[in-house]
Structure formats: structure tokens, C-alpha cells
Design a protein around this motif. Structure first.
Motif, PDB file in Angstrom:
ATOM      1  N   GLU A  62      -4.760 -33.910  -7.171  1.00  0.00           N
ATOM      2  CA  GLU A  62      -5.699 -34.981  -6.173  1.00  0.00           C
ATOM      3  C   GLU A  62      -5.769 -34.375  -4.885  1.00  0.00           C
ATOM      4  O   GLU A  62      -7.102 -34.459  -4.397  1.00  0.00           O
TER       5      GLU A  62
ATOM      6  N   ILE B 137      -8.672 -31.876  -5.592  1.00  0.00           N
ATOM      7  CA  ILE B 137      -9.845 -32.839  -5.846  1.00  0.00           C
ATOM      8  C   ILE B 137     -10.533 -33.455  -4.701  1.00  0.00           C
ATOM      9  O   ILE B 137     -11.852 -33.209  -4.397  1.00  0.00           O
TER      10      ILE B 137
ATOM     11  N   SER C 267      -5.214 -27.124 -17.405  1.00  0.00           N
ATOM     12  CA  SER C 267      -5.742 -28.292 -18.097  1.00  0.00           C
ATOM     13  C   SER C 267      -4.930 -28.757 -19.451  1.00  0.00           C
ATOM     14  O   SER C 267      -5.165 -29.649 -19.630  1.00  0.00           O
TER      15      SER C 267
ATOM     16  N   TRP D 275      -1.826 -34.446 -15.827  1.00  0.00           N
ATOM     17  CA  TRP D 275      -3.020 -35.000 -15.673  1.00  0.00           C
ATOM     18  C   TRP D 275      -2.888 -36.487 -16.123  1.00  0.00           C
ATOM     19  O   TRP D 275      -3.911 -37.480 -15.294  1.00  0.00           O
TER      20      TRP D 275
ATOM     21  N   VAL E  19      -2.891 -38.309 -12.784  1.00  0.00           N
ATOM     22  CA  VAL E  19      -4.004 -38.241 -11.735  1.00  0.00           C
ATOM     23  C   VAL E  19      -4.862 -39.119 -11.894  1.00  0.00           C
ATOM     24  O   VAL E  19      -5.398 -39.678 -13.079  1.00  0.00           O
ATOM     25  N   LYS E  20      -5.538 -39.410 -10.761  1.00  0.00           N
ATOM     26  CA  LYS E  20      -6.685 -40.615 -10.744  1.00  0.00           C
ATOM     27  C   LYS E  20      -7.880 -39.552 -10.862  1.00  0.00           C
ATOM     28  O   LYS E  20      -8.081 -38.854  -9.990  1.00  0.00           O
ATOM     29  N   THR E  21      -8.493 -39.483 -12.023  1.00  0.00           N
ATOM     30  CA  THR E  21      -9.526 -38.535 -12.170  1.00  0.00           C
ATOM     31  C   THR E  21     -10.914 -38.968 -11.986  1.00  0.00           C
ATOM     32  O   THR E  21     -11.587 -38.096 -12.223  1.00  0.00           O
TER      33      THR E  21
ATOM     34  N   PHE F 115     -12.453 -36.253  -9.658  1.00  0.00           N
ATOM     35  CA  PHE F 115     -12.685 -35.301 -10.419  1.00  0.00           C
ATOM     36  C   PHE F 115     -13.962 -35.184 -11.522  1.00  0.00           C
ATOM     37  O   PHE F 115     -14.669 -34.362 -11.528  1.00  0.00           O
ATOM     38  N   ASP F 116     -14.172 -36.469 -12.350  1.00  0.00           N
ATOM     39  CA  ASP F 116     -14.967 -36.733 -13.180  1.00  0.00           C
ATOM     40  C   ASP F 116     -16.400 -36.601 -12.439  1.00  0.00           C
ATOM     41  O   ASP F 116     -17.348 -35.834 -13.251  1.00  0.00           O
TER      42      ASP F 116
END
Length: 502
Positions: free
Chosen positions: A293, A296, A324, A330, A333-335, A338-339
């Protein structure tokens, strides 16, 4: 003597001018022997090498447009070594204009000298690295001394030009020495950690936990390394033998693109550093998720700054297989952020999203009032890929042996845009501690990343189990920590591979 305008200022204010239609006393095909210069729609499109050299040299009633000078000096090195070109230019300036005649009209010399000195000044400003060759410097001094003899004003101009050139070359040498020291420090730290593996307790978050500050320091590194890349390196990186030039290479006696290669090495290092920080075996899943994070957030700040190269290096590091595959990590993780970043750098449609964002950053830079808003750092391997395909897609010469100048106009346009971006000075305050860590912290090799990843989250299928066993029981001589060097994934140093990497 009029002051030579900066190339960057010319490009911003007037655009890239290709309208080099011959003057009234010239025809559309300007002849030198049986070959000449060919124009189409008022634009120079081809010419013999000899005619192009003549077109570079000023006369009493002619001075080459700076866009032509830049394009020809950039591309000519594919056909003739810079010191050979300088020798020809000197000959034409002196002999063709009859300046060697002791009875030459002083008024003629007085009119021509400022033009010749201006051409030399442009050459030293646009391609200073050419003058690391002693033959270039010797020819430069001989011609300038001839032009400046007997005139105090010209002597001062020449003296200033030589001093500025020497300062640039001295600074380049100091930069190269500094890179050697940085690499030596990283190697020393690597040796210590190999002897005492337990020493690897320090990580990025212990050095700095503020993403914005880390993004600023990354931008410092990017802009410094960009600033030392000469425009000619983009041409020399893809130099290949031309069958019409008897398989002669112009660059067999010196490094072709060392500063460009050093910059690509930096991208490699940053990618591996990010992966190493995440895969360190001392971390628990929650700690690893926090590191992900953090990076990111660093990547997002890089995007906001306009530092697309660091952004892509960070994304590349997090997309490496050892990172990955950490599904449990993951999941914590607050993605969402990242997305969004991955969407911006999505390679589909030839990086359409990135190119759109980059055009916006470039436009912002052109109209910016502050240095902070002028920063534009391109995703470098994509820039090289574009130049690479332009180079591969068109031949250097026409069927009649003429130089394909239409191709080199386009290459020069792309390179000249880069010249604008690299001139920006970083407005952020330097943090020596963070910079030292980013540049010298040892990073895992690919194999060690895989081992650390499997130790964190065990192999999930037979392929991973076989890979884990091979790494665990049959370590290679290079097992352990290493400093990222040429040839390391994800970006190979062989520049001809760019088309397959991106």
C-alpha cells in the motif's frame, strides 16, 4: 555576434520547422556533382551526404535553420564519424570560402566569422559529448582561432564557448565517477549482507514512511539521470551496419549509449527494490500488505508529479511473479488505487491510456508557471520503443544512395521533445538519507525473490513446488542478494529487445 537561441526555446515557441525550401538562387534539386538535395512540398526529404554537409556550412548569404542543424548533426553519425564531419566542415569553411588566402577581404572574413562561430556554438550546445574526442576538440580550436584572429570580440566569444563546453564535459566526468562510487557502495553493502544475512533488517519504511517525500526523491534521481543523456545516444543505441557504407561502424571506438543504459539500469533497480521490500522474509503478511500500500501511494504521487518512469517501475516491481503470487498478502491490500494506476499504464492499444495522460502532462508543462508543473518524465522504454520502430520501419538511405532525411526529421522531432523534458530542474529539496537508500540498498535476485516468496506463502501447485525445490536444494553461484546490473529482468540492457519488452 548574435546569441545562439536555446533549442528548447525554439521548439516551444516556433515548433519543429521542416520548411527548408531553397532560396531564390537555388533549385529544387541543389547540385553537388551528380547528387543534390531533394525537396517535396517545401520540405527537404533526401540528399547525398556530401550535399547535406554543404547545406550545413554557412556562406556569405546563407545560414542553416537550427532545426536542420540539429537533425543533421543528430543523424549524420550513422554515416560519418563526428570528428570526420567536423574535419569536412572546417575544410569547407576555410577553403571554400577562401579564408586561408592571406589576401582575403577582411570584410568578407568579418561577415562570415559570426556565422561559422554560431554554427560551432550550436554544435557544442546541442551535442557537447561529441567533443570528448580529442580530434573534435583539436579541430574546434583550430577553426575558432582562425575565425577569431585579429578581433577581440570574437576572441571573447570563442573563449566563452570553450569554457562552457569544458564545464559540461567536466560535469559529465564527475557524474560518471559518482555512478561508479554509488555502484561500489551498493556492492560493499551486498558483500556485508552476504556475510551477515541477519543484518537485513532495515527497509524503506524505516527510512521514510511518507509516500510524497519518497516520490520527490525518486524524481530527483530520474531528472538527474535524464539530464546526462545526450540526444545522440538515441541514434547510436540502434546503430547498425549500412550495406551502402561498406559495413563500416562509426562507433567501434567508444561507448555508444552509456548514459542511456545507466538510466535503464536505474529502472531495473527500482523495480527489483520494490519487489525486495515486499518479499523480505522477516515480514508478516500484514507488514507486507502495508509495504504494498505504501508503494501504491508512492506510485500515485509519482503520477501526480508527472514522473511516469518511476510509476511504471513500481508497477513493474509489484507485478513481478514473486510478488503477484502472494494472494494472501494481496487479500489484505486495498487495491482500488492500484487498479486505477494499472489502468493508466495498461499496455493495450499501444498504451493508449498512458499516452493520453502523458499528452495532458506535456500540455500542462508547456503552459506551466512553476517548475513543479513543468516536470514530465516519460515511461522511458516506451519512448525508446517508439524511436526504435521508427528507425526499423524506414531505411536510412534511398535506392539512389541519398540519405532518407524524411525519416530523420521524424526521429529528430521525438528526440528534441525529450531535450525539452530533460532540461527541467527538480524543485524538491534533496534528502540525502533517502537518496542513499534508494541508490545503494541491496536487492534480491530473481531466484532469491522466488525463494522469499515461497517462504512467505508456500507453493500452490506442482510447478511452483518443483521451482521451490530446485531453488532450495540446487542454489546457483549467484544465489542471494545482488545489486541490479545490466541484463536483469524486467528490462534487458540490449536495446534491440525493446520492441519485445513493451
Amino acid at each position: 555576434m548574435p546569441q545562439t537561441p536555446l533549442l528548447t526555446g525554439m521548439l516551444v515557441s516556433r515548433g519543429y520547422n521542416k520548411n527548408l525550401y531553397p532560396s531564390q538562387n537555388q533549385t529544387k534539386e541543389e547540385g553537388y556533382g551528380n547528387a543534390g538535395l531533394c525537396y517535396r512540398d517545401n520540405t527537404l526529404v533526401s540528399g547525398s551526404l556530401e550535399a547535406l554537409i554543404h547545406h550545413l556550412v554557412p556562406s556569405m548569404d546563407y545560414y542553416p535553420d537550427m532545426t536542420y542543424s540539429f537533425t543533421f548533426l543528430l543523424s549524420s553519425r550513422l554515416f560519418i564519424h563526428p570528428y570526420e564531419l567536423m574535419s569536412k566542415v572546417c575544410y569547407l569553411c576555410v577553403e571554400q570560402q577562401r579564408l586561408s588566402d592571406p589576401q582575403a577581404d577582411k570584410m568578407r572574413i568579418r561577415k562570415l566569422a559570426p556565422k561559422i562561430l554560431q554554427l560551432l556554438q550550436e554544435w557544442t550546445e546541442m551535442f557537447p559529448y561529441d567533443f570528448r574526442d580529442e580530434r573534435m576538440m583539436r579541430s574546434l580550436k583550430e577553426l575558432t582561432q582562425r575565425m577569431a584572429s585579429g578581433d577581440e570580440l570574437y576572441r571573447k566569444v570563442v573563449q566563452q564557448m570553450i569554457q562552457v563546453l569544458i564545464r559540461k564535459l567536466t560535469t559529465l566526468s564527475q557524474y560518471e565517477e559518482a555512478l561508479v562510487k554509488v555502484n561500489a557502495t551498493a556492492t560493499d553493502r551486498l558483500t556485508v549482507l552476504k556475510a551477515k544475512p541477519q543484518a537485513i533488517q532495515r527497509d524503506m519504511l524505516s527510512v521514510c514512511n511518507d509516500p510524497f517525500t519518497v516520490a520527490q526523491q525518486l524524481t530527483h534521481i530520474e531528472l538527474e539521470r535524464l539530464s546526462y543523456i545526450g540526444p545522440e545516444e538515441f541514434i547510436q543505441a540502434f546503430e547498425k551496419k549500412d550495406p551502402l557504407d561498406n559495413d563500416k561502424s562509426c562507433f567501434s571506438d567508444h561507448k555508444k549509449a552509456s548514459n542511456l543504459e545507466a538510466y535503464v539500469e536505474w529502472f531495473n533497480r527500482l523495480s527489483f527494490l520494490v519487489a525486495t521490500e515486499i518479499c523480505m522474509p522477516v515480514k508478516k503478511k500484514k507488514q507486507r500488505a502495508r509495504v504494498i500500500e505504501f508503494f501504491i501511494d508512492v506510485a500515485r504521487e509519482c503520477f501526480n508529479i508527472g514522473n511516469f518512469n518511476s510509476l511504471m517501475a513500481i508497477i513493474s516491481g509489484m507485478n513481478m511473479s514473486p510478488v503477484s503470487r502472494l494472494k494472501k498478502t494481496w487479500s489484505k491490500v486495498k487495491t482500488a488505487k492500484f487498479d486505477i494506476l494499472e489502468h493508466q499504464m495498461d499496455p493495450s492499444s499501444n498504451f493508449y491510456n498512458y499516452r493520453t495522460a502523458f499528452r495532458g502532462a506535456t500540455q500542462r508543462s508547456r503552459t506551466a508557471n512553476s517548475t513543479r508543473e513543468k516536470i514530465v518524465i516519460p515511461f522511458f522504454s516506451l519512448l525508446i520503443k517508439d524511436i526504435y520502430f521508427l528507425n526499423e520501419g524506414c531505411s536510412n538511405r534511398m535506392q539512389n544512395g541519398h540519405v532518407n532525411f524524411e525519416k530523420f526529421w521524424e526521429m529528430a522531432k521525438q528526440v528534441s521533445e525529450f531535450m525539452v523534458w530533460k532540461k527541467v530542474e527538480c524543485p524538491f529539496e534533496k534528502d540525502r538519507k533517502i537518496l542513499q537508500y534508494l541508490l545503494t540498498a541491496p536487492v534480491f535476485s530473481e531466484d532469491t525473490l522466488c525463494l522469499a516468496s515461497y517462504d512467505s506463502e508456500g507453493p500452490e501447485n506442482n510447478m511452483e513446488k518443483d521451482r521451490w525445490k530446485s531453488l532450495r536444494y540446487v542454489p546457483s553461484p549467484g544465489w542471494g542478494l545482488y545489486v541490479c546490473t545490466r541484463g536483469s529482468a524486467p528490462m534487458r540492457q540490449n536495446l534491440s529487445h525493446y520492441s519485445r519488452m513493451v
